[in-house]
Design an enzyme around this catalytic site. Structure first.
Site, short mmCIF file in Angstrom:
data_model
loop_
_atom_site.label_atom_id
_atom_site.label_comp_id
_atom_site.label_asym_id
_atom_site.label_seq_id
_atom_site.Cartn_x
_atom_site.Cartn_y
_atom_site.Cartn_z
CD1 TRP A 101 -2.19 -2.01 2.17
CD2 TRP A 101 -2.98 -1.35 0.14
NE1 TRP A 101 -3.19 -2.90 1.57
CE2 TRP A 101 -3.75 -2.43 0.52
CE3 TRP A 101 -3.39 -0.73 -0.96
CZ2 TRP A 101 -4.60 -3.24 -0.38
CZ3 TRP A 101 -4.19 -1.20 -1.89
CH2 TRP A 101 -4.93 -2.38 -1.52
CG ASP A 168 -3.41 4.03 4.23
OD1 ASP A 168 -4.46 3.88 4.65
OD2 ASP A 168 -3.32 3.44 3.17
CE LYS A 192 -8.54 -3.11 3.97
NZ LYS A 192 -7.73 -2.27 2.90
C1 LIG Z 1 -7.20 -1.73 1.95
C2 LIG Z 1 -6.10 -0.75 2.11
C3 LIG Z 1 -6.09 0.20 0.98
C4 LIG Z 1 -6.97 0.26 -0.29
O1 LIG Z 1 -8.28 0.78 -0.02
P1 LIG Z 1 -9.23 0.67 -1.12
O2 LIG Z 1 -10.46 1.42 -0.45
O3 LIG Z 1 -9.59 -0.70 -1.64
O4 LIG Z 1 -8.58 1.70 -2.13
C5 LIG Z 1 -5.00 1.31 1.27
N1 LIG Z 1 -4.45 1.21 2.52
C6 LIG Z 1 -4.42 0.17 3.43
C7 LIG Z 1 -3.48 0.35 4.48
C8 LIG Z 1 -5.15 -0.83 3.31
O5 LIG Z 1 -5.39 -1.96 3.90
#
Ligand SMILES: *Cc1c(COP(=O)(O)O)cnc(C)c1O
Length: 357
Positions: A101, A168, A192
């Site tokens: 990511w 993030d 998540k």
């Molecule tokens: C799942 C995830 C993403 C991507 O998210 P999307 O909504 O599918 O674009 C980005 N960063 C992390 C840390 C993730 O776990």
């Protein structure tokens, strides 16, 4: 009804109470005679929900008043682009490369200027969190990934920098207490820990937002969201509604600290099996970097891992295969995964070991 032991990495388990409540009021939201997804996003009912969701976030995360809270679509992946578009205004932008990511974020950063790695854990397949960082002069910001969903690593303490910090938190938001003041911008896709896919929570310091590039298309500018209370266009009403319910649920559990305590206990059940298995299960993450959200491990061979996942599936465990890019096994124990599910998985792992040693 039998609910699965859901260890999916995302989208992932939701609290049963939240699902039941949503089901209960799906056809008739607050006696309006319609579903929440059938009403105007300018209605008083939706306006109240929208405001309350922000208020709950502010309260649970202790977000200071000088931070804006925004609801944006496009997933975490669009935030990789938006953060760079708005804030990569100097010569460089720095990224800490802790895995897939982080690298995807860095790739988007390149559209707006030069990028570099302030640190990387690539040398050991991202099994640890770097502790030393090198920043160049003329760096716009440093971008961190709080929890590395695929590898199962997580910052325990966040490093301090003298440039703005963008983080993030897609896979660990509200799983533990963080000091919002340590960040200039936090983003997290909901799917998540907070709700269904469809909305990203963005928390940004107002004075940082004021430094953003202005010559951008409307929907790429944070100011469009900040200046219009995330109602410039139709927000993802249903996703926000589910986030609202999840936030109420977190509050009912006793807030973030209670949730964090439970998450640590849940993860420990599984890490203990790994640590006491004499190498039958090999944890991927270095112990000091272990994530309480995503628990990653390997068995002796890929064939054995396949067998483990298949037998697990037959026993009711969903989502315990590793990410397609790294293999192995992974159990994601997000906020809504009950302690009982982790207990059951730990027992299953013990059993499997006994039978296959
Ligand atoms: C799942 C995830 C993403 C991507 O998210 P999307 O909504 O599918 O674009 C980005 N960063 C992390 C840390 C993730 O776990």
């Amino acid at each position: 009804m039998k609910r699965a032991y859901n260890f999916n990495a995302g989208p992932s388990a939701m609290p049963l109470e939240v699902l039941l409540e949503a089901q209960e009021e799906f056809l008739n939201y607050q006696n309006t005679g319609m579903s929440i997804i059938e009403m105007s996003h300018r209605s008083s009912e939706y306006a109240a929900l929208h405001a309350e969701t922000k208020q709950l976030l502010r309260e649970l995360m202790e977000i200071p008043e000088d931070y804006e809270i925004m609801f944006i679509q496009g997933g975490g992946s669009t935030q990789f682009l938006m953060t760079a578009a708005n804030f990569h205004t100097k010569k460089y932008a720095a990224y800490v490369n802790t895995g897939v990511w982080a690298k995807k974020a860095m790739a988007e950063g390149k559209f707006y200027g030069e990028v570099y790695e302030a640190a990387s854990s690539a040398d050991k397949n991202h099994s640890y969190i770097p502790q030393e960082f090198t920043l160049r002069p003329d760096t716009s910001y440093v971008h961190l990934t709080a929890n590395n969903t695929i590898y199962g690593t997580e910052y325990k303490d966040f490093p301090k920098f003298d440039v703005p910090v963008i983080c993030d938190m897609s896979s660990d938001i509200l799983s533990r207490k963080v000091n919002v003041k340590d960040f200039d911008l936090i983003y997290a896709g909901a799917q998540k820990n907070l709700g269904p896919a469809g909305v990203v929570i963005v928390i940004a310091k107002k004075s940082f937002l004021a430094t953003a590039r202005e010559e951008l298309p409307t929907m790429l500018k944070y100011s469009t969201f900040a200046n219009n209370d995330s109602l410039y266009n139709t927000p993802p009403v249903f996703a926000i509604y589910m986030v609202n319910k999840t936030l109420h649920w977190i509050k009912k559990q006793g807030g973030v600290n209670a949730i964090a305590k439970n998450n640590a206990a849940k993860a420990k059940l599984i890490y203990d099996v790994i640590d006491n298995s004499n190498g039958f299960y090999k944890g991927h993450a270095a112990p000091e970097a272990r994530s309480n959200m995503n628990i990653t491990f390997n068995l002796a061979t890929p064939e054995m891992e396949k067998d483990f996942v298949a037998k697990g599936k037959a026993a009711g465990f969903v989502g315990i295969g590793g990410h397609r890019l790294v293999g192995g096994c992974r159990a994601s124990a997000y906020n809504a995964v009950p302690l009982e599910a982790c207990k059951a998985l730990a027992e299953f792992m013990e059993e499997y070991m006994k039978e296959n040693k």
